[in-house]
Design an enzyme around this catalytic site. Structure first.
Site, mmCIF file in Angstrom:
data_model
loop_
_atom_site.group_PDB
_atom_site.id
_atom_site.type_symbol
_atom_site.label_atom_id
_atom_site.label_comp_id
_atom_site.label_asym_id
_atom_site.label_seq_id
_atom_site.Cartn_x
_atom_site.Cartn_y
_atom_site.Cartn_z
ATOM 1 N N LYS A 113 0.810 -1.190 -0.123
ATOM 2 C CA LYS A 113 -0.088 0.049 -0.015
ATOM 3 C C LYS A 113 0.958 1.174 0.001
ATOM 4 O O LYS A 113 1.982 1.182 0.514
ATOM 5 C CB LYS A 113 -0.864 -0.104 1.330
ATOM 6 C CG LYS A 113 -2.028 0.731 0.975
ATOM 7 C CD LYS A 113 -3.166 0.091 0.210
ATOM 8 C CE LYS A 113 -4.429 0.811 0.088
ATOM 9 N NZ LYS A 113 -5.434 0.116 -0.454
HETATM 10 P P1 NAD Z 1 -12.913 7.704 -3.196
HETATM 11 O O1 NAD Z 1 -12.075 8.608 -2.972
HETATM 12 O O2 NAD Z 1 -13.451 7.273 -4.477
HETATM 13 O O3 NAD Z 1 -14.115 7.840 -2.288
HETATM 14 C C1 NAD Z 1 -14.462 7.914 -1.109
HETATM 15 C C2 NAD Z 1 -15.546 8.314 -0.478
HETATM 16 O O4 NAD Z 1 -15.754 8.492 0.985
HETATM 17 C C3 NAD Z 1 -16.090 9.647 -0.937
HETATM 18 O O5 NAD Z 1 -17.463 9.634 -1.138
HETATM 19 C C4 NAD Z 1 -15.688 10.454 0.186
HETATM 20 O O6 NAD Z 1 -16.768 11.574 0.204
HETATM 21 C C5 NAD Z 1 -16.026 9.710 1.459
HETATM 22 N N1 NAD Z 1 -15.274 9.984 2.392
HETATM 23 C C6 NAD Z 1 -13.684 10.444 2.747
HETATM 24 N N2 NAD Z 1 -13.581 10.798 3.633
HETATM 25 C C7 NAD Z 1 -14.644 10.747 4.664
HETATM 26 C C8 NAD Z 1 -15.061 10.870 5.671
HETATM 27 N N3 NAD Z 1 -14.174 11.249 6.585
HETATM 28 N N4 NAD Z 1 -16.193 10.429 6.202
HETATM 29 C C9 NAD Z 1 -17.027 9.890 5.479
HETATM 30 N N5 NAD Z 1 -16.956 9.857 4.093
HETATM 31 C C10 NAD Z 1 -15.665 9.947 3.836
HETATM 32 O O7 NAD Z 1 -12.476 6.017 -2.599
HETATM 33 P P2 NAD Z 1 -12.683 4.702 -3.168
HETATM 34 O O8 NAD Z 1 -11.817 4.307 -4.110
HETATM 35 O O9 NAD Z 1 -14.193 4.813 -3.277
HETATM 36 O O10 NAD Z 1 -12.617 3.919 -1.603
HETATM 37 C C11 NAD Z 1 -13.301 3.962 -0.659
HETATM 38 C C12 NAD Z 1 -13.096 2.789 0.497
HETATM 39 O O11 NAD Z 1 -12.944 1.403 -0.465
HETATM 40 C C13 NAD Z 1 -11.583 2.819 0.910
HETATM 41 O O12 NAD Z 1 -11.692 2.202 2.203
HETATM 42 C C14 NAD Z 1 -10.755 2.034 0.190
HETATM 43 O O13 NAD Z 1 -9.546 1.514 0.732
HETATM 44 C C15 NAD Z 1 -11.638 0.834 -0.277
HETATM 45 N N6 NAD Z 1 -11.164 0.076 -1.540
HETATM 46 C C16 NAD Z 1 -11.099 0.903 -2.797
HETATM 47 C C17 NAD Z 1 -10.805 0.112 -3.909
HETATM 48 C C18 NAD Z 1 -10.870 0.927 -5.269
HETATM 49 O O14 NAD Z 1 -10.688 0.055 -6.132
HETATM 50 N N7 NAD Z 1 -11.119 1.783 -5.438
HETATM 51 C C19 NAD Z 1 -10.810 -1.341 -3.685
HETATM 52 C C20 NAD Z 1 -10.977 -2.168 -2.685
HETATM 53 C C21 NAD Z 1 -11.234 -1.186 -1.528
#
Ligand code: NAD
Length: 423
Positions: A113
């Protein structure tokens, strides 16, 4: 405690939480003490402090990290996060989770990561590009198409991956698309990658509902986080016949007990770039969203959201973890006692790394698949992984999280025994 966005602040250090989860699962396996210790330790860590020239001519120093947790099974794989709360311990925890995630779905990768402590929304596009290119240059000794392959995570997107790919390629002197996944399709990305994590979340929700007897038609769903994962998961879950009653992002949420119009909501977010202001429901906080009466709660924001404090008030029957680490170990125990089924992150959100793997394979072979082929293979791998984990949970009488971790740690430990200890 909640932040001004109404989101519970993480109460437990994410690395401590990751180690606690590891220990619980490892207790079920008869690992030699030295092997157990090695698997619980990050293999390599790099912290960099680097300057970026801002648009107004000032220079700001940022801190970034890249951690390789385990390279036992293969090259390391894991996203890059841009968020103000990024710390080395958070990156360590997420790297370890990646090892278990890749192992539980059977990918030939170890976990890694990366992250930079920065609020990307506060940067211009030019500043974001400069920060990305400098961070890439700083972690260059660690990334490689056959060694460690970054991907998007919170706060990063295909454009950021394109800058990483270009910076790496410029430094090497030839184009190296396979050094990152989650790239735009025009430079070697895969069809279906952008939607893969959310699509996988919906597949595991569906499989959990089928296996444990929760009807999907008309089931109520609340989704926290409306970024890449949350927005796609919401659309896919609505297609299963569920009623999405609430969604939220960093600015708060909206709730309608009879269901939100998901099409209109997505159009609103495309325009306004936030859930806030959507007229099809009442405004609620992130904390309220977590405690709504619903069948499925799908956290898709950050870690440490379901904690000891609010776990007794979670009213969902099933939690499907789109985010990484949204439930602390203490909260997990409370949910288990209360009979709430938790589909753990390393299974529920593995769709992203599965299609990242497809992208990497396609890039190395220079032979690209159709979106239907990608989605069919994703479906197959997610269903197989869920079925295997549910079978372990059933046989050992443990939670799905323990079952997933037992299976994953066992796979990595077996690979380590086969390889042996060098020299
Ligand atoms: P992103 O940046 O696209 O979206 C994050 C979302 O969370 C946004 O809607 C944002 O407004 C919200 N957010 C951010 N800070 C926040 C807070 N303090 N309180 C509430 N909401 C908050 O990110 P993503 O890629 O959608 O990732 C979201 C989660 O999924 C993370 O835990 C990430 O590690 C996990 N994840 C992502 C992927 C991927 O392919 N992008 C894969 C596996 C896991």
């Amino acid at each position: 405690m909640t932040s001004d966005t109404g989101v519970a602040a993480p109460k437990q250090d994410p690395w401590a939480a990751a180690l606690e989860q590891f220990d619980r699962a490892a207790d079920h396996l008869s690992l030699k003490q030295g092997i157990r210790e090695f698997l619980a330790t990050p293999h390599r860590e790099l912290t960099v402090h680097f300057p970026v020239r801002m648009d107004d001519g000032t220079i700001r120093t940022f801190v970034g990290h890249r951690v390789h947790h385990s390279m036992v099974v293969g090259p390391t794989k894991g996203g890059v996060r841009y968020h103000p709360a990024v710390t080395l311990n958070e990156v360590r925890a997420l790297a370890m989770l990646m090892s278990w995630k890749c192992a539980v779905v059977g990918l030939p990768y170890g976990g890694a990561k990366g992250g930079v402590a920065v609020d990307p929304a506060g940067l211009s596009s030019n500043e974001l590009e400069l920060l990305t290119r400098r961070y890439t240059s700083e972690i260059l000794p660690l990334i490689h198409p056959e060694g460690d392959i970054p991907a998007p995570d919170v706060g990063t997107n295909p454009q950021v991956m394109a800058w990483i790919m270009d910076t790496y390629s410029m430094r090497r002197g030839y184009s190296t698309p396979s050094v990152v996944t989650g790239k735009p399709i025009a430079i070697g990305g895969s069809a279906g990658r952008l939607e893969a994590t959310g699509r996988g979340v919906a597949i595991t929700l569906r499989e959990a509902a089928r296996r444990y007897g929760y009807p999907l038609e008309g089931a109520t769903v609340a989704v926290q986080g409306f970024g890449n994962v949350g927005s796609v998961a919401t659309a896919q879950i609505a297609r299963l016949g569920c009623t999405v009653v609430a969604v939220s992002d960093v600015s708060g949420g909206v709730y309608h007990p009879r269901g939100l119009d998901v099409g209109r909501l997505i159009a609103h977010v495309r325009e306004a770039r936030t859930v806030a202001g959507f007229r099809g429901g009442e405004a609620i906080s992130n904390a309220q969203l977590l405690e709504l009466p619903c069948d499925f709660l799908v956290p898709c924001a950050l870690e440490g959201q379901i904690v000891e404090d609010n776990a007794p008030r979670i009213r969902a029957r099933v939690v499907v973890e789109g985010a990484n680490g949204p439930t602390t170990p203490a909260a997990d125990a409370i949910l288990e006692d209360r009979g709430v089924l938790v589909v753990p992150d390393i299974v529920a959100n593995a769709g992203g790394v599965v299609v990242s793997y497809f992208e990497w394979v396609q890039g190395l072979q220079q032979f690209f698949w159709t979106e239907d082929e990608v989605n069919a293979n994703l479906e197959r791998i997610m269903m197989r992984a869920f079925g295997e984990v549910a079978a372990v949970a059933n046989a050992r009488r443990v939670t799905l999280r323990s079952a997933a971790l037992i299976r994953a740690i066992d796979r990595v430990a077996r690979a380590l025994y086969l390889r042996g200890i060098y020299p």
